[in-house]
Motif scaffolding. Structure first.
Motif, PDB file in Angstrom:
ATOM      1  N   VAL A 124      -4.877   7.653   0.395  1.00 20.87           N
ATOM      2  CA  VAL A 124      -5.234   6.757   1.481  1.00 20.87           C
ATOM      3  C   VAL A 124      -6.376   5.819   1.143  1.00 20.87           C
ATOM      4  N   VAL A 125      -7.363   6.647   1.115  1.00 23.34           N
ATOM      5  CA  VAL A 125      -8.837   5.999   0.766  1.00 23.34           C
ATOM      6  C   VAL A 125      -8.612   5.183  -0.300  1.00 23.34           C
ATOM      7  N   LEU A 126      -8.155   5.562  -1.431  1.00 27.69           N
ATOM      8  CA  LEU A 126      -8.105   4.801  -2.715  1.00 27.69           C
ATOM      9  C   LEU A 126      -7.021   3.676  -2.451  1.00 27.69           C
ATOM     10  N   ALA A 127      -6.054   3.723  -1.959  1.00 22.33           N
ATOM     11  CA  ALA A 127      -5.290   2.703  -1.659  1.00 22.33           C
ATOM     12  C   ALA A 127      -5.779   1.674  -0.877  1.00 22.33           C
ATOM     13  N   LEU A 128      -6.681   2.018   0.077  1.00 20.07           N
ATOM     14  CA  LEU A 128      -7.205   0.848   0.809  1.00 20.07           C
ATOM     15  C   LEU A 128      -8.358   0.132  -0.027  1.00 20.07           C
ATOM     16  N   LEU A 129      -9.037   1.008  -0.668  1.00 20.80           N
ATOM     17  CA  LEU A 129     -10.135   0.417  -1.666  1.00 20.80           C
ATOM     18  C   LEU A 129      -9.495  -0.366  -2.734  1.00 20.80           C
ATOM     19  N   LEU A 130      -8.211  -0.146  -3.184  1.00 21.94           N
ATOM     20  CA  LEU A 130      -7.807  -0.720  -4.189  1.00 21.94           C
ATOM     21  C   LEU A 130      -6.965  -2.078  -3.754  1.00 21.94           C
ATOM     22  N   THR A 131      -6.628  -1.954  -2.496  1.00 19.68           N
ATOM     23  CA  THR A 131      -6.101  -3.046  -1.957  1.00 19.68           C
ATOM     24  C   THR A 131      -6.834  -4.191  -1.574  1.00 19.68           C
ATOM     25  N   ILE A 132      -8.221  -3.863  -1.103  1.00 17.69           N
ATOM     26  CA  ILE A 132      -9.378  -4.714  -0.922  1.00 17.69           C
ATOM     27  C   ILE A 132      -9.842  -5.203  -2.560  1.00 17.69           C
ATOM     28  N   GLU A 133      -9.832  -4.536  -3.206  1.00 16.24           N
ATOM     29  CA  GLU A 133     -10.536  -4.936  -4.525  1.00 16.24           C
ATOM     30  C   GLU A 133      -9.636  -5.747  -5.369  1.00 16.24           C
ATOM     31  N   LYS A 134      -8.208  -5.701  -5.206  1.00 11.34           N
ATOM     32  CA  LYS A 134      -7.257  -6.660  -5.856  1.00 11.34           C
ATOM     33  C   LYS A 134      -6.543  -7.645  -4.989  1.00 11.34           C
ATOM     34  N   LYS A 135      -7.115  -7.662  -3.724  1.00  7.84           N
ATOM     35  CA  LYS A 135      -6.790  -8.640  -2.672  1.00  7.84           C
ATOM     36  C   LYS A 135      -5.238  -8.679  -2.599  1.00  7.84           C
ATOM     37  N   TRP A 136      -4.678  -7.519  -2.469  1.00 10.86           N
ATOM     38  CA  TRP A 136      -3.105  -7.314  -2.355  1.00 10.86           C
ATOM     39  C   TRP A 136      -2.766  -7.712  -0.872  1.00 10.86           C
ATOM     40  N   GLY A 137      -3.357  -7.632  -0.005  1.00 12.16           N
ATOM     41  CA  GLY A 137      -2.892  -7.876   1.392  1.00 12.16           C
ATOM     42  C   GLY A 137      -2.483  -6.762   2.101  1.00 12.16           C
ATOM     43  N   LEU A 138      -2.245  -7.003   3.523  1.00  8.18           N
ATOM     44  CA  LEU A 138      -1.817  -5.845   4.269  1.00  8.18           C
ATOM     45  C   LEU A 138      -0.356  -5.260   4.037  1.00  8.18           C
ATOM     46  N   LYS A 139       0.552  -6.107   3.748  1.00  8.75           N
ATOM     47  CA  LYS A 139       1.656  -5.903   3.371  1.00  8.75           C
ATOM     48  C   LYS A 139       1.952  -4.831   2.333  1.00  8.75           C
ATOM     49  N   LYS A 140       1.000  -4.988   1.200  1.00 10.12           N
ATOM     50  CA  LYS A 140       1.220  -4.007   0.045  1.00 10.12           C
ATOM     51  C   LYS A 140       0.715  -2.725   0.369  1.00 10.12           C
ATOM     52  N   PHE A 141      -0.410  -2.777   1.197  1.00 13.00           N
ATOM     53  CA  PHE A 141      -1.192  -1.242   1.703  1.00 13.00           C
ATOM     54  C   PHE A 141      -0.234  -0.457   2.482  1.00 13.00           C
ATOM     55  N   ILE A 142       0.687  -1.251   3.431  1.00  9.26           N
ATOM     56  CA  ILE A 142       1.540  -0.714   4.109  1.00  9.26           C
ATOM     57  C   ILE A 142       2.521   0.276   3.398  1.00  9.26           C
ATOM     58  N   ILE A 143       3.171  -0.733   2.274  1.00 10.34           N
ATOM     59  CA  ILE A 143       4.048  -0.167   1.436  1.00 10.34           C
ATOM     60  C   ILE A 143       3.356   1.256   0.539  1.00 10.34           C
ATOM     61  N   LEU A 144       2.284   1.030   0.247  1.00  8.98           N
ATOM     62  CA  LEU A 144       1.567   2.278  -0.316  1.00  8.98           C
ATOM     63  C   LEU A 144       1.292   3.306   0.540  1.00  8.98           C
ATOM     64  N   PHE A 145       1.074   3.068   1.821  1.00  8.65           N
ATOM     65  CA  PHE A 145       0.626   4.152   2.820  1.00  8.65           C
ATOM     66  C   PHE A 145       2.129   4.775   3.015  1.00  8.65           C
ATOM     67  N   SER A 146       3.205   4.128   3.313  1.00  9.06           N
ATOM     68  CA  SER A 146       4.299   4.446   3.607  1.00  9.06           C
ATOM     69  C   SER A 146       4.926   5.620   2.530  1.00  9.06           C
ATOM     70  N   ALA A 147       4.683   5.076   1.220  1.00  7.33           N
ATOM     71  CA  ALA A 147       5.104   5.910   0.201  1.00  7.33           C
ATOM     72  C   ALA A 147       4.507   7.343   0.189  1.00  7.33           C
ATOM     73  N   SER A 148       3.312   7.579   0.806  1.00  2.00           N
ATOM     74  CA  SER A 148       2.740   8.876   0.816  1.00  2.00           C
ATOM     75  C   SER A 148       3.463   9.826   1.799  1.00  2.00           C
ATOM     76  N   LEU A 149       4.198   9.237   2.676  1.00  2.00           N
ATOM     77  CA  LEU A 149       4.889   9.976   3.866  1.00  2.00           C
ATOM     78  C   LEU A 149       6.298  10.338   3.334  1.00  2.00           C
ATOM     79  N   LEU A 150       6.747   9.741   2.268  1.00  2.74           N
ATOM     80  CA  LEU A 150       8.271   9.959   1.899  1.00  2.74           C
ATOM     81  C   LEU A 150       8.215  11.060   0.541  1.00  2.74           C
ATOM     82  N   PRO A 151       9.144  11.841   0.618  1.00  3.87           N
ATOM     83  CA  PRO A 151       9.114  12.705  -0.824  1.00  3.87           C
ATOM     84  C   PRO A 151       9.558  11.672  -1.951  1.00  3.87           C
ATOM     85  N   PHE A 152       8.971  11.925  -3.022  1.00  2.00           N
ATOM     86  CA  PHE A 152       9.216  11.017  -4.243  1.00  2.00           C
ATOM     87  C   PHE A 152       8.789   9.594  -4.169  1.00  2.00           C
TER      88      PHE A 152
END
Length: 93
Positions: free
Chosen positions: A51-79
């Motif tokens: 989660v910390v790296l997802a946040l840092l990478l989202t900021i570094e790459k300027k991906w935006g909130l939507k992509k961070f939410i996708i990355l975070f949600s993936a960590s809650l699901l198997p596979f």
């Protein structure tokens, strides 16, 4: 940082599967709680790192909130982290 995040994402996914595929059955069906403790600690550490790296990478790459939410949600699901790695991270390198 992307390579480190991809590694943590895969390890987090593996720890998730080990926790719920091996640790929980051993604890509740086999009466052996010890492996669950160690797998749980490893998974918790990897989850926080993910989660910390997802946040840092989202900021570094300027991906935006939507992509961070996708990355975070993936960590809650198997596979989920495996899917994220294949769909988003491999092509961002």
């Amino acid at each position: 940082m992307l390579k480190i995040f991809r590694l943590i994402a895969i390890l987090e996914g593996v720890s998730f599967l080990l926790l719920f595929g091996l640790g929980m059955p051993l604890k509740y069906k086999g009466g052996i709680p010890e492996p669950n403790i160690y797998i749980g600690y490893a998974h918790g550490f990897l989850f926080i790192g993910y989660v910390v790296l997802a946040l840092l990478l989202t900021i570094e790459k300027k991906w935006g909130l939507k992509k961070f939410i996708i990355l975070f949600s993936a960590s809650l699901l198997p596979f989920g982290t495996f899917y994220i790695d294949k769909k988003y991270l491999k092509h961002s390198a």
